[in-house]
Design an enzyme around this catalytic site. Structure first.
Site, PDB file in Angstrom:
ATOM      1  N   ALA A 106       0.862  -1.177   0.000  1.00  0.00           N
ATOM      2  CA  ALA A 106       0.000   0.000   0.000  1.00  0.00           C
ATOM      3  C   ALA A 106       0.903   1.233   0.000  1.00  0.00           C
ATOM      4  O   ALA A 106       2.076   1.159   0.367  1.00  0.00           O
ATOM      5  CB  ALA A 106      -0.901  -0.006   1.227  1.00  0.00           C
ATOM      6  N   GLY A 155       0.867  -5.053   1.139  1.00  0.00           N
ATOM      7  CA  GLY A 155      -0.397  -5.153   0.411  1.00  0.00           C
ATOM      8  C   GLY A 155      -0.230  -5.799  -0.959  1.00  0.00           C
ATOM      9  O   GLY A 155      -1.188  -6.386  -1.490  1.00  0.00           O
ATOM     10  N   GLU A 181      -0.375  -9.384  -0.228  1.00  0.00           N
ATOM     11  CA  GLU A 181      -1.768  -9.692   0.142  1.00  0.00           C
ATOM     12  C   GLU A 181      -2.676  -9.708  -1.084  1.00  0.00           C
ATOM     13  O   GLU A 181      -3.566 -10.547  -1.204  1.00  0.00           O
ATOM     14  CB  GLU A 181      -2.256  -8.677   1.182  1.00  0.00           C
ATOM     15  CG  GLU A 181      -1.555  -8.854   2.515  1.00  0.00           C
ATOM     16  CD  GLU A 181      -1.798  -7.702   3.474  1.00  0.00           C
ATOM     17  OE1 GLU A 181      -1.660  -6.528   3.055  1.00  0.00           O
ATOM     18  OE2 GLU A 181      -2.124  -7.965   4.643  1.00  0.00           O
ATOM     19  N   GLU A 195       5.521  -5.021   6.992  1.00  0.00           N
ATOM     20  CA  GLU A 195       4.839  -3.947   7.728  1.00  0.00           C
ATOM     21  C   GLU A 195       5.437  -3.703   9.099  1.00  0.00           C
ATOM     22  O   GLU A 195       5.411  -2.581   9.606  1.00  0.00           O
ATOM     23  CB  GLU A 195       3.333  -4.274   7.856  1.00  0.00           C
ATOM     24  CG  GLU A 195       2.551  -4.196   6.560  1.00  0.00           C
ATOM     25  CD  GLU A 195       2.515  -5.501   5.782  1.00  0.00           C
ATOM     26  OE1 GLU A 195       3.373  -6.373   6.035  1.00  0.00           O
ATOM     27  OE2 GLU A 195       1.629  -5.649   4.925  1.00  0.00           O
TER      28      GLU A 195
HETATM   29  N1  DAK Z   1       4.622   3.110  -0.963  1.00  0.00           N
HETATM   30  C1  DAK Z   1       5.013   4.271  -1.546  1.00  0.00           C
HETATM   31  N2  DAK Z   1       6.124   4.392  -2.265  1.00  0.00           N
HETATM   32  C2  DAK Z   1       6.903   3.312  -2.403  1.00  0.00           C
HETATM   33  C3  DAK Z   1       6.591   2.075  -1.801  1.00  0.00           C
HETATM   34  C4  DAK Z   1       5.367   1.989  -1.062  1.00  0.00           C
HETATM   35  N3  DAK Z   1       4.928   0.871  -0.487  1.00  0.00           N
HETATM   36  N4  DAK Z   1       7.565   1.198  -2.110  1.00  0.00           N
HETATM   37  C5  DAK Z   1       8.456   1.864  -2.861  1.00  0.00           C
HETATM   38  N5  DAK Z   1       8.074   3.138  -3.035  1.00  0.00           N
HETATM   39  C6  DAK Z   1       8.766   4.186  -3.793  1.00  0.00           C
HETATM   40  C7  DAK Z   1      10.012   4.675  -3.066  1.00  0.00           C
HETATM   41  O1  DAK Z   1       9.678   5.622  -2.093  1.00  0.00           O
HETATM   42  C8  DAK Z   1      10.797   5.251  -4.217  1.00  0.00           C
HETATM   43  O2  DAK Z   1      10.261   6.516  -4.523  1.00  0.00           O
HETATM   44  P1  DAK Z   1      11.245   7.776  -4.888  1.00  0.00           P
HETATM   45  O3  DAK Z   1      12.150   7.915  -3.721  1.00  0.00           O
HETATM   46  O4  DAK Z   1      11.977   7.327  -6.134  1.00  0.00           O
HETATM   47  O5  DAK Z   1      10.280   8.908  -5.097  1.00  0.00           O
HETATM   48  C9  DAK Z   1      10.475   4.331  -5.372  1.00  0.00           C
HETATM   49  O6  DAK Z   1       9.258   3.650  -5.018  1.00  0.00           O
HETATM   50  C10 DAK Z   1      11.546   3.267  -5.581  1.00  0.00           C
HETATM   51  O7  DAK Z   1      11.792   2.623  -4.352  1.00  0.00           O
HETATM   52  P2  DAK Z   1      13.260   2.427  -3.744  1.00  0.00           P
HETATM   53  O8  DAK Z   1      14.161   3.534  -4.150  1.00  0.00           O
HETATM   54  O9  DAK Z   1      13.090   2.172  -2.282  1.00  0.00           O
HETATM   55  O10 DAK Z   1      13.715   1.091  -4.498  1.00  0.00           O
HETATM   56  P3  DAK Z   1      14.704  -0.041  -3.987  1.00  0.00           P
HETATM   57  O11 DAK Z   1      14.904  -0.955  -5.139  1.00  0.00           O
HETATM   58  O12 DAK Z   1      15.912   0.563  -3.331  1.00  0.00           O
HETATM   59  O13 DAK Z   1      13.908  -0.814  -2.819  1.00  0.00           O
HETATM   60  C11 DAK Z   1      11.940  -1.906  -1.875  1.00  0.00           C
HETATM   61  C12 DAK Z   1      12.769  -1.537  -3.164  1.00  0.00           C
HETATM   62  C13 DAK Z   1      10.652  -2.578  -2.343  1.00  0.00           C
HETATM   63  C14 DAK Z   1      12.750  -2.905  -1.040  1.00  0.00           C
HETATM   64  C15 DAK Z   1      11.668  -0.630  -1.044  1.00  0.00           C
HETATM   65  O14 DAK Z   1      11.095   0.361  -1.911  1.00  0.00           O
HETATM   66  C16 DAK Z   1      10.716  -0.857   0.081  1.00  0.00           C
HETATM   67  O15 DAK Z   1      11.084  -1.386   1.135  1.00  0.00           O
HETATM   68  N6  DAK Z   1       9.456  -0.416  -0.090  1.00  0.00           N
HETATM   69  C17 DAK Z   1       8.447  -0.479   0.982  1.00  0.00           C
HETATM   70  C18 DAK Z   1       7.911  -1.872   1.118  1.00  0.00           C
HETATM   71  C19 DAK Z   1       6.890  -1.942   2.239  1.00  0.00           C
HETATM   72  O16 DAK Z   1       7.179  -1.608   3.392  1.00  0.00           O
HETATM   73  N7  DAK Z   1       5.661  -2.360   1.906  1.00  0.00           N
HETATM   74  C20 DAK Z   1       4.576  -2.476   2.901  1.00  0.00           C
HETATM   75  C21 DAK Z   1       3.789  -1.176   2.929  1.00  0.00           C
HETATM   76  S1  DAK Z   1       2.457  -1.225   4.152  1.00  0.00           S
HETATM   77  C22 DAK Z   1      -5.200  -2.490   4.258  1.00  0.00           C
HETATM   78  C23 DAK Z   1      -4.816  -2.893   3.029  1.00  0.00           C
HETATM   79  C24 DAK Z   1      -3.453  -2.937   2.736  1.00  0.00           C
HETATM   80  C25 DAK Z   1      -2.524  -2.556   3.642  1.00  0.00           C
HETATM   81  C26 DAK Z   1      -2.913  -2.161   4.901  1.00  0.00           C
HETATM   82  C27 DAK Z   1      -4.282  -2.120   5.227  1.00  0.00           C
HETATM   83  N8  DAK Z   1      -6.617  -2.475   4.594  1.00  0.00           N
HETATM   84  C28 DAK Z   1      -7.575  -3.040   3.651  1.00  0.00           C
HETATM   85  C29 DAK Z   1      -7.054  -1.964   5.846  1.00  0.00           C
HETATM   86  C30 DAK Z   1      -1.120  -2.619   3.263  1.00  0.00           C
HETATM   87  C31 DAK Z   1      -0.113  -2.021   3.919  1.00  0.00           C
HETATM   88  C32 DAK Z   1       1.225  -2.041   3.303  1.00  0.00           C
HETATM   89  O17 DAK Z   1       1.437  -2.592   2.261  1.00  0.00           O
END
Ligand code: DAK
Length: 259
Positions: free
Chosen positions: A66, A110, A113, A133
């Site tokens: 997400a 997400g 998921e 997360e």
């Molecule tokens: N959200 C927003 N931007 C994201 C992102 C994300 N989840 N993942 C990556 N990006 C963006 C980065 O900020 C970066 O943007 P700029 O800096 O270029 O503007 C760009 O994508 C490229 O990312 P990186 O520079 O970080 O790329 P790397 O290859 O170095 O790293 C990575 C890739 C996937 C390991 C890293 O980007 C990362 O750790 N991303 C976050 C992964 C994460 O934590 N995902 C979980 C998010 S929480 C719900 C439904 C769903 C959810 C909750 C509730 N309900 C129905 C209630 C879900 C929650 C989640 O998913």
């Protein structure tokens, strides 16, 4: 329909393909993207010609979760009172035709998921799955703590949810999260092959098989077996059952009419 964060097209006139399209954000699943995904899924589900759908991303990411930027400033009141993004994430559960996730690159949070909400996952050899997360001070919010243990067992689900580590495609296949792993350049060919095959079968048998397998997750074994038995019986009321069996007996290809 014109979409901003996804693209859609059909293949072989029978398969609806939805491509998540926010590449600069690694296909982070913004609220608007999830609305569009739901609209596209519903449109293909309602289209008589379509027998199966595929959701995919790009080489680097299926979806990295997400959109963290969109969530970052929310308070408890914002998310609880407004039931944060729930309605747009539940649409896929209402889709009756099969949906395949064709995953390459990151499928995190997400994104993982969403892939698990599809009916099965075909992964490229560069796919990486995880529920990171915990690193953000939250837990999975779209079924990750529930679907992951059902797919891979408690030990690995706990490991992934508590450490936030990623697992690669080989580990995901070994654990039962994905049904097939193929080289990256063969991912769409493999997914389309499966989707076209499914689309060619009798529609009612396909819908019944999906409903029955899903029952295995939500009730007792006895209830599930009884539900399967009744669906099995019901398919003898279809013309496709007569066609399928007659074709086998007479050594010819079956031509299903979805009736
Ligand atoms: N959200 C927003 N931007 C994201 C992102 C994300 N989840 N993942 C990556 N990006 C963006 C980065 O900020 C970066 O943007 P700029 O800096 O270029 O503007 C760009 O994508 C490229 O990312 P990186 O520079 O970080 O790329 P790397 O290859 O170095 O790293 C990575 C890739 C996937 C390991 C890293 O980007 C990362 O750790 N991303 C976050 C992964 C994460 O934590 N995902 C979980 C998010 S929480 C719900 C439904 C769903 C959810 C909750 C509730 N309900 C129905 C209630 C879900 C929650 C989640 O998913």
């Amino acid at each position: 329909m014109a979409y901003e964060f996804i693209t859609t097209h059909t293949e072989g006139e029978k398969v609806g393909v939805i491509t998540l399209n926010r590449p600069k954000q690694l296909n982070a699943l913004s609220p608007q993207l999830m609305v569009e995904l739901g609209q596209a899924l519903k449109a293909f589900d309602a289209d008589e010609a379509i027998g199966c759908m595929i959701i995919t991303g790009n080489e680097k990411a299926f979806a990295a979760g997400a959109d963290i930027g969109a969530m970052a400033t929310y308070s408890f009141a914002d998310v609880y009172r407004d039931d944060y993004i729930t309605r747009d994430w539940e649409t896929i559960r209402t889709i009756r035709k099969p949906v395949i996730a064709a995953v390459s690159g990151f499928a995190l949070g997400g994104g993982c998921e969403l892939a698990m909400m599809c009916d099965f996952i075909i992964a490229a050899d560069n796919a990486k799955f995880g529920q990171p997360e915990i690193k953000l001070g939250i837990i999975p919010g779209a079924g990750g703590t529930q679907r992951l243990p059902r797919a891979v067992g408690k030990a690995k689900a706990m490991d992934l949810a508590l450490t936030g580590r990623m697992m690669d495609a080989t580990e995901a296949e070994r654990a039962g999260l994905v049904s097939r792993v193929v080289p990256l350049d063969k991912l769409m060919e493999e997914a389309l092959g499966a989707a076209l095959m499914i689309s060619g079968y009798g529609r009612m048998a396909v819908l019944a098989a999906k409903e029955c397998v899903n029952r295995a997750y939500e009730g007792t074994l006895a209830d599930g077996v009884m539900f399967e038995r009744r669906m099995f019986h019901a398919l003898f009321a279809t013309a496709d059952q007569k066609e399928g069996m007659d074709a086998f007996v007479n050594k010819r290809p079956a031509v299903f009419k979805h009736q």
